[in-house]
Write a protein that holds these residues in place. Sequence first.
Motif, PDB file in Angstrom:
ATOM      1  N   LEU A 144      23.713 -47.490  16.941  1.00 31.65           N
ATOM      2  CA  LEU A 144      22.494 -48.262  17.194  1.00 31.65           C
ATOM      3  C   LEU A 144      21.258 -47.397  16.997  1.00 31.65           C
ATOM      4  N   GLY A 150      20.710 -46.794  13.249  1.00 35.53           N
ATOM      5  CA  GLY A 150      20.404 -47.940  12.406  1.00 35.53           C
ATOM      6  C   GLY A 150      21.156 -47.900  11.092  1.00 35.53           C
ATOM      7  N   PRO A 154      21.621 -53.718  13.407  1.00 36.40           N
ATOM      8  CA  PRO A 154      21.983 -54.049  14.794  1.00 36.40           C
ATOM      9  C   PRO A 154      22.787 -55.341  14.916  1.00 36.40           C
ATOM     10  N   ARG A 155      22.442 -56.345  14.084  1.00 36.94           N
ATOM     11  CA  ARG A 155      23.141 -57.623  14.179  1.00 36.94           C
ATOM     12  C   ARG A 155      24.634 -57.451  13.893  1.00 36.94           C
ATOM     13  N   LEU A 176      26.386 -54.953  14.717  1.00 37.63           N
ATOM     14  CA  LEU A 176      27.008 -54.231  15.817  1.00 37.63           C
ATOM     15  C   LEU A 176      27.216 -55.108  17.056  1.00 37.63           C
ATOM     16  N   TRP A 181      17.635 -57.605  20.658  1.00 39.58           N
ATOM     17  CA  TRP A 181      18.675 -56.626  20.341  1.00 39.58           C
ATOM     18  C   TRP A 181      18.240 -55.697  19.217  1.00 39.58           C
ATOM     19  N   GLU A 182      17.457 -56.225  18.295  1.00 38.14           N
ATOM     20  CA  GLU A 182      16.989 -55.417  17.173  1.00 38.14           C
ATOM     21  C   GLU A 182      16.059 -54.285  17.619  1.00 38.14           C
ATOM     22  N   PRO A 217      17.682 -49.968  18.792  1.00 30.75           N
ATOM     23  CA  PRO A 217      17.729 -48.682  18.076  1.00 30.75           C
ATOM     24  C   PRO A 217      16.470 -47.849  18.249  1.00 30.75           C
TER      25      PRO A 217
END
Length: 519
Positions: free
Chosen positions: A281, A284, A288-289, A291, A384-385, A388
């Motif tokens: 994370l 990158g 992220p999506r 993961l 969530w994005e 990182p």
Amino acid sequence: MTTALEPVLSVRQVLTLDRVLAGEPEVVAGAGHLDRPVRWVHVAEAADVGVMLSGGEMVLTTGVLLAGDEEKQVEYIRSLYRAEAAAVVLGLGRAFPAPPDVMRRAAERCGLPMVVLHRPFPFAELTEEVQSRLVRRKFATVSLSESVRTALTGLITAGAPLQRLLDEIALHAGCPVVLANLAHRVLATAGERSAVDDVLRDWERIARQAGVGEGDRWVRAELGGRGEHWGRIVLCGYRGDSPIGRLLAERAAEALVLHRMLGGAAHSWEEQSAQSLLTDLALGVVPPRQLLPRARAAGLPVNRRTFVPLVIRDGDPVALDRVLRLLGLPGLVAELGDGATAVLLSLARDQDAAALAAYFATRLRTESEAGAPVVAAADACTAWEGVPAGLREARHVADAVAEHTAALDLPVVVRLKDVRLRGLVRLLRDNPHVQSFAERELDGLLCGPDAEPDLLAVLRTYLATGRNKSRTAQLHHVSRPALYRRLEAIQVRLGVDLDDFEQAASVHIALLAHDTQHR
């Protein structure tokens, strides 16, 4: 990226061919320019031969139309010079039984290699020999170029990691390969381990001075896109022909840029040694999506949550996990290396993220048996994005705190604003603009054979003590007059006035960036 590489022979190489040696060649002018590339061979007798050339030709002539007319002889040489011919070869015979002095002097003035053949032989044989070699070299060059491109593209398509690409490049180059950023910081290497170690032993000094000439066998190509450079690939000690080395470096650069673009990384390769979910994370490397399934599988709630990225210095991962369970806080724990451990809290949207992060840090201190660990945090994020960037920020804050704990009055949870300028500089250390700024500001102390690390150390102490000369002299065990001489030398080398606040601040920021990049 395109390459201007052409498969050529030099004048010197042409003169070593068996068919040329049979004609007993003698260089009578321009001996210092025999490494000029020969792009083609052309037979021409007319005085205005230049109009028939496009540059790089080796021109063969018997001089039959020039004999007895010194003005035409001079114009012939000048015409070749204007057309940027590689060399002129004159076959001695009926027209010129001996090297014509007028042509020789004109060629020497122009720096044009002039060769005479003492034994006649058909020019067609020389033309055929050189042309066939040029064609073979062109085919071999194109074949090599396509072979390298195909191999690297295949690896990228298969999702190979950066290291695998560098290993393939080193295999083709037959020498150590180094990937570095603009501050000459090594990001990754490939090649025989002992050879790589030799290159890296004094890397920064060598890297600053190598690659400027054709004779040092260091071939580099810049990495970047959209008008901005952010690194370079270097073939260290390449033993093949320089044009082939440049081709390999350029093909490698193309592949690395493509690898970076397709990898979706929004930051540099410095962090690609990471292995866990949190490290992925932070890097990158994987969007992220992609993961999210791994996060869910690890038991982390991800839907409609607030994420709090934390990095703990000198904390026991087992103790961290235990505290999470004791407090009933959903989260993931992963070691990042170098004494740093990441924790990603996942909280309900209606919970107070800052208060819970402080509660976690306080409880961790009571549970720790080896001193109070430093807990660094980024701002909570609901997307969530955003995780990182938050993990990277927390890692930078934690590292900055670890380096300067004694100089900072820290809260229980440290954030970027708490480490002030040092934290900001560390956060931006991998930014190409910051790297270029630091190199430019400190160039006078870092570059050249007379670079003095002692002056850099004096500058560092002087700025860290708030430009306190007495304290600086005391810490370096020198007299005040000796310190004044060193400060004067520093100002002369850098071209600055350290008594001017803005100039001193600029140098201080550059030094912080340099130290952070090379610590």
